[in-house]
Design an enzyme around this catalytic site. Structure first.
Site, PDB file in Angstrom:
ATOM      1  CG  ASP A   1      -1.564   1.282   1.530  1.00 47.88           C
ATOM      2  OD1 ASP A   1      -2.296   1.761   0.640  1.00 47.88           O
ATOM      3  OD2 ASP A   1      -1.365   1.850   2.625  1.00 47.88           O
TER       4      ASP A   1
ATOM      5  CG  ASP B   1      -1.855   7.567   0.511  1.00 44.57           C
ATOM      6  OD1 ASP B   1      -1.034   8.489   0.385  1.00 44.57           O
ATOM      7  OD2 ASP B   1      -2.676   7.251  -0.370  1.00 44.57           O
TER       8      ASP B   1
ATOM      9  CG  ASP C   1      -1.919   2.153   6.635  1.00 45.26           C
ATOM     10  OD1 ASP C   1      -2.184   1.851   5.447  1.00 45.26           O
ATOM     11  OD2 ASP C   1      -2.235   3.246   7.138  1.00 45.26           O
TER      12      ASP C   1
END
Length: 251
Positions: A45, A47, A192
């Site tokens: 991922d 961001d 995250d």
């Protein structure tokens, strides 16, 4: 929009038996299979994983949804709000206004873009072991292009919001596996977000690693979520040790 291309045999790996644990520190899952699994690719991922979190997602969600709808959706979805899928159900004018709000938050985020500590070292380690690295983000392509340009670390494929379907659908990850000519159980998804990254990885049949810097996902409200990670780390620096001890990294 490009269409995801799937290898038919990849569908055989939509699920595979593994047990897992989740703590704020690096946690090691146990497996019914004693054979060390082979790892050939890692998908990230962006961001909050490759870049330091700079977007106030709660503020963005509240502005897009309104306070009442935000609270109602949050109550029903403890792992997080899938704002893009909610917007897709709205009429064209309401969608346009919502995307304008999101684009404004994202532009502000780009001005403060910073690479996550440990990201460069982890990518260098993957390169040294000839492990492929890709990227899946719900951010726009311009943000991915800026990341590549500013930090000089390239990911291929790098799939942004313009690619459909987007996370948590397994389509983007299966597309990358197909492009790499790998099975999903030879790939790890690192992110995250439980609702986006872990769900995408688990649905595709890949290994999953949750980056939980603050230990927020150890809270009781996340205990009953559908998709739990195989591994949890508190920093990207921990991933190198995880890969070395738990996987066969031979080319």
């Amino acid at each position: 929009m490009p269409a995801a291309l799937f290898i038919p045999r990849a569908l055989l790996f939509l699920t595979h038996p593994r047990s897992f644990s989740s703590t704020p520190k690096m946690s090691i899952s146990s497996s019914v299979n004693s054979v060390t699994p082979r790892l050939r690719g890692v998908v990230f991922d962006m961001d909050g994983t490759l870049t330091v979190p700079v977007i106030d997602f709660q503020a963005m969600y509240k502005q897009v949804l309104g306070q009442d709808m935000y609270e109602a959706i949050k109550l029903k979805s403890p792992s997080g709000i899938d704002i893009l899928h909610h917007i897709e159900t709205w009429d064209a004018d309401k969608q346009r206004k919502a995307y304008e709000i999101i684009a404004d938050f994202e532009r502000q985020g780009l001005e403060r873009l910073q690479i996550m500590p440990g990201a460069s070292e982890l990518c260098g380690f993957l390169d040294s072991r000839k492990i492929r690295r890709g990227l899946i983000t719900r951010n726009v392509k311009s943000a991915v292009d800026l990341f590549h340009q500013r930090f000089g670390i390239l990911f291929s494929p790098a799939l942004s919001r313009e690619f459909r379907p987007y996370k948590p659908d397994p389509g983007p990850l299966l597309h990358i596996c197909s492009t790499w000519e790998m099975e999903p159980n030879e790939v790890m998804m690192i992110g995250d977000s439980l609702k986006d990254d872990v769900a995408c990885g688990k649905r595709a049949g890949a290994f999953t690693c949750l980056l939980d810097e603050t230990g927020r996902y150890a809270a009781p409200e996340y205990a009953a979520v559908e998709h739990k990670p195989d591994y949890t780390v508190s920093s990207l620096a921990e991933v190198i040790s995880l890969l070395e001890t738990k996987f066969d990294l031979a080319p």
